[in-house]
Structures are given as C-alpha cells and as structure tokens.
Write a protein that holds these residues in place. Sequence first.
Motif, PDB file in Angstrom:
ATOM      1  N   SER A   1       0.812  -1.218   0.000  1.00  0.00           N
ATOM      2  CA  SER A   1       0.000   0.000   0.000  1.00  0.00           C
ATOM      3  C   SER A   1       0.847   1.271   0.000  1.00  0.00           C
ATOM      4  CB  SER A   1      -0.940   0.009   1.207  1.00  0.00           C
ATOM      5  OG  SER A   1      -0.218   0.174   2.409  1.00  0.00           O
ATOM      6  N   SER A   2       2.102   1.169   0.377  1.00  0.00           N
ATOM      7  CA  SER A   2       2.939   2.368   0.437  1.00  0.00           C
ATOM      8  C   SER A   2       3.146   2.990  -0.943  1.00  0.00           C
ATOM      9  CB  SER A   2       4.286   2.048   1.078  1.00  0.00           C
ATOM     10  OG  SER A   2       5.036   1.169   0.264  1.00  0.00           O
ATOM     11  N   VAL A   3       3.123   2.176  -1.983  1.00  0.00           N
ATOM     12  CA  VAL A   3       3.264   2.721  -3.337  1.00  0.00           C
ATOM     13  C   VAL A   3       2.053   3.584  -3.687  1.00  0.00           C
ATOM     14  CG1 VAL A   3       3.494   2.114  -5.771  1.00  0.00           C
ATOM     15  CG2 VAL A   3       4.684   0.766  -4.041  1.00  0.00           C
ATOM     16  N   ALA A   4       0.870   3.084  -3.387  1.00  0.00           N
ATOM     17  CA  ALA A   4      -0.348   3.854  -3.671  1.00  0.00           C
ATOM     18  C   ALA A   4      -0.416   5.115  -2.819  1.00  0.00           C
ATOM     19  CB  ALA A   4      -1.579   2.983  -3.426  1.00  0.00           C
ATOM     20  N   TYR A   5      -0.053   5.001  -1.544  1.00  0.00           N
ATOM     21  CA  TYR A   5      -0.085   6.182  -0.678  1.00  0.00           C
ATOM     22  C   TYR A   5       0.955   7.210  -1.110  1.00  0.00           C
ATOM     23  CZ  TYR A   5      -3.188   3.836   2.626  1.00  0.00           C
ATOM     24  OH  TYR A   5      -4.257   3.225   3.213  1.00  0.00           O
ATOM     25  N   SER A   6       2.096   6.753  -1.583  1.00  0.00           N
ATOM     26  CA  SER A   6       3.117   7.680  -2.045  1.00  0.00           C
ATOM     27  C   SER A   6       2.616   8.490  -3.242  1.00  0.00           C
ATOM     28  CB  SER A   6       4.385   6.911  -2.424  1.00  0.00           C
ATOM     29  OG  SER A   6       5.370   7.786  -2.896  1.00  0.00           O
TER      30      SER A   6
ATOM     31  N   GLN B   1      -6.887  13.243   2.876  1.00  0.00           N
ATOM     32  CA  GLN B   1      -7.677  12.109   2.397  1.00  0.00           C
ATOM     33  C   GLN B   1      -6.967  10.768   2.586  1.00  0.00           C
ATOM     34  OE1 GLN B   1      -8.674  13.124  -1.603  1.00  0.00           O
ATOM     35  NE2 GLN B   1     -10.410  14.416  -1.008  1.00  0.00           N
ATOM     36  N   PRO B   2      -5.684  10.652   2.239  1.00  0.00           N
ATOM     37  CA  PRO B   2      -5.031   9.355   2.454  1.00  0.00           C
ATOM     38  C   PRO B   2      -4.918   8.964   3.925  1.00  0.00           C
ATOM     39  CG  PRO B   2      -3.666  10.742   1.058  1.00  0.00           C
ATOM     40  CD  PRO B   2      -4.824  11.554   1.489  1.00  0.00           C
ATOM     41  N   ILE B   3      -4.692   9.938   4.802  1.00  0.00           N
ATOM     42  CA  ILE B   3      -4.529   9.582   6.206  1.00  0.00           C
ATOM     43  C   ILE B   3      -5.876   9.221   6.834  1.00  0.00           C
ATOM     44  CG2 ILE B   3      -4.682  11.773   7.446  1.00  0.00           C
ATOM     45  CD1 ILE B   3      -1.934  10.801   8.693  1.00  0.00           C
ATOM     46  N   VAL B   4      -6.951   9.852   6.394  1.00  0.00           N
ATOM     47  CA  VAL B   4      -8.279   9.470   6.879  1.00  0.00           C
ATOM     48  C   VAL B   4      -8.652   8.087   6.336  1.00  0.00           C
ATOM     49  CG1 VAL B   4     -10.735  10.040   6.736  1.00  0.00           C
ATOM     50  CG2 VAL B   4      -9.075  11.824   7.274  1.00  0.00           C
ATOM     51  N   PHE B   5      -8.356   7.827   5.081  1.00  0.00           N
ATOM     52  CA  PHE B   5      -8.620   6.519   4.485  1.00  0.00           C
ATOM     53  C   PHE B   5      -7.819   5.429   5.195  1.00  0.00           C
ATOM     54  CE2 PHE B   5      -7.679   3.279   1.218  1.00  0.00           C
ATOM     55  CZ  PHE B   5      -8.983   2.862   0.950  1.00  0.00           C
ATOM     56  N   ALA B   6      -6.561   5.717   5.496  1.00  0.00           N
ATOM     57  CA  ALA B   6      -5.729   4.746   6.220  1.00  0.00           C
ATOM     58  C   ALA B   6      -6.294   4.505   7.619  1.00  0.00           C
ATOM     59  CB  ALA B   6      -4.290   5.249   6.306  1.00  0.00           C
TER      60      ALA B   6
ATOM     61  N   LEU C   1      -2.878  -2.682   5.069  1.00  0.00           N
ATOM     62  CA  LEU C   1      -3.213  -1.760   3.978  1.00  0.00           C
ATOM     63  C   LEU C   1      -3.473  -0.354   4.495  1.00  0.00           C
ATOM     64  CD1 LEU C   1      -5.544  -3.957   1.758  1.00  0.00           C
ATOM     65  CD2 LEU C   1      -3.222  -3.215   1.240  1.00  0.00           C
ATOM     66  N   GLY C   2      -3.859  -0.247   5.746  1.00  0.00           N
ATOM     67  CA  GLY C   2      -4.106   1.060   6.342  1.00  0.00           C
ATOM     68  C   GLY C   2      -2.909   1.632   7.069  1.00  0.00           C
ATOM     69  N   ALA C   3      -1.736   1.096   6.821  1.00  0.00           N
ATOM     70  CA  ALA C   3      -0.535   1.574   7.516  1.00  0.00           C
ATOM     71  C   ALA C   3      -0.189   2.999   7.080  1.00  0.00           C
ATOM     72  CB  ALA C   3       0.639   0.644   7.228  1.00  0.00           C
ATOM     73  N   PRO C   4      -0.176   3.943   8.005  1.00  0.00           N
ATOM     74  CA  PRO C   4       0.039   5.347   7.636  1.00  0.00           C
ATOM     75  C   PRO C   4       1.499   5.791   7.677  1.00  0.00           C
ATOM     76  CG  PRO C   4      -0.598   5.227   9.913  1.00  0.00           C
ATOM     77  CD  PRO C   4      -0.599   3.808   9.381  1.00  0.00           C
ATOM     78  N   ARG C   5       2.438   4.880   7.804  1.00  0.00           N
ATOM     79  CA  ARG C   5       3.837   5.285   7.987  1.00  0.00           C
ATOM     80  C   ARG C   5       4.379   6.085   6.809  1.00  0.00           C
ATOM     81  NH1 ARG C   5       6.084   5.744  12.506  1.00  0.00           N
ATOM     82  NH2 ARG C   5       8.089   5.043  11.755  1.00  0.00           N
ATOM     83  N   ILE C   6       4.074   5.677   5.600  1.00  0.00           N
ATOM     84  CA  ILE C   6       4.595   6.414   4.438  1.00  0.00           C
ATOM     85  C   ILE C   6       3.968   7.803   4.351  1.00  0.00           C
ATOM     86  CG2 ILE C   6       2.937   5.496   2.769  1.00  0.00           C
ATOM     87  CD1 ILE C   6       6.621   6.086   2.051  1.00  0.00           C
TER      88      ILE C   6
END
Length: 120
Positions: free
Chosen positions: A48-53, A62-67, A99-104
């Motif tokens: 999931s880090s590729v998509a979040y990046s 939006q990505p952090i709320v989704f995560a 998949l919800g990992a917000p580290r990236i």
Amino acid sequence: LNLVSCFLFMMNNYIIEPSSAYYAEALGSSDALSGLMIGAAPWFALTSSVAYSYWTNYNYKQPIVFAGILQFVGNLMYANAYAYGSVELCLIGRAITGLGAPRIINRRYVADATPFSLRT
C-alpha cells in the motif's frame, strides 16, 4: 492527526507481538499462525505504500483518513475473529490493517513540511 495515526499503528504492532501465539491457540490453530499474523500487516503495508506515495502527491488529509478507516476496520475484524473462532477473519483483519498503515504518509508529510535546513 499525523501523530495519532502513527501512534495507533505502532501500538498495533506492539500489542500483537507478545500475544499472537496465545491468540492463535485460542483460535484453534498452531503457534505457526502467529508468524503469519505478525507478518501479514508489514507485507500489505509495503504494497500500500506505493499507492499512498502517489496519492500524497496531491493531498495528505484524504489518504490519512482513508488509512485510519482501514486500520479501524482491520482491527475490528482481528478482534472479532476470536468471537467467531475464525482464523481467516484474523488474517484478513491483519491484512486490512496493513493496507491502512500510515507510515509512508507520516514520513512524507514530515519531509515536505520540514525545511531541509532543520532536518538532522
């Protein structure tokens, strides 16, 4: 929001490590499942880090709320696996948590918000 999401993700890892073997036995499986339970989240976090990046090129909220939503749903499934006695629900919950990992997202936000002269 950034600090809370990072804290919850790291607590998720620290809680599962000492108790995963007991949880696997309570689900009626062997201790070997504990390795899968621990390892599922980081593997799905890697994917999931590729998509979040890519997503954080445009927006951070939006990505952090989704995560966060994925983290909540994944942990809910992981917790309910005991009530249902389902190993599959446990592993799917851990995968969704990964998949919800917000580290990236957290690292990218800090890197973009901090001037280069202040970084160590």
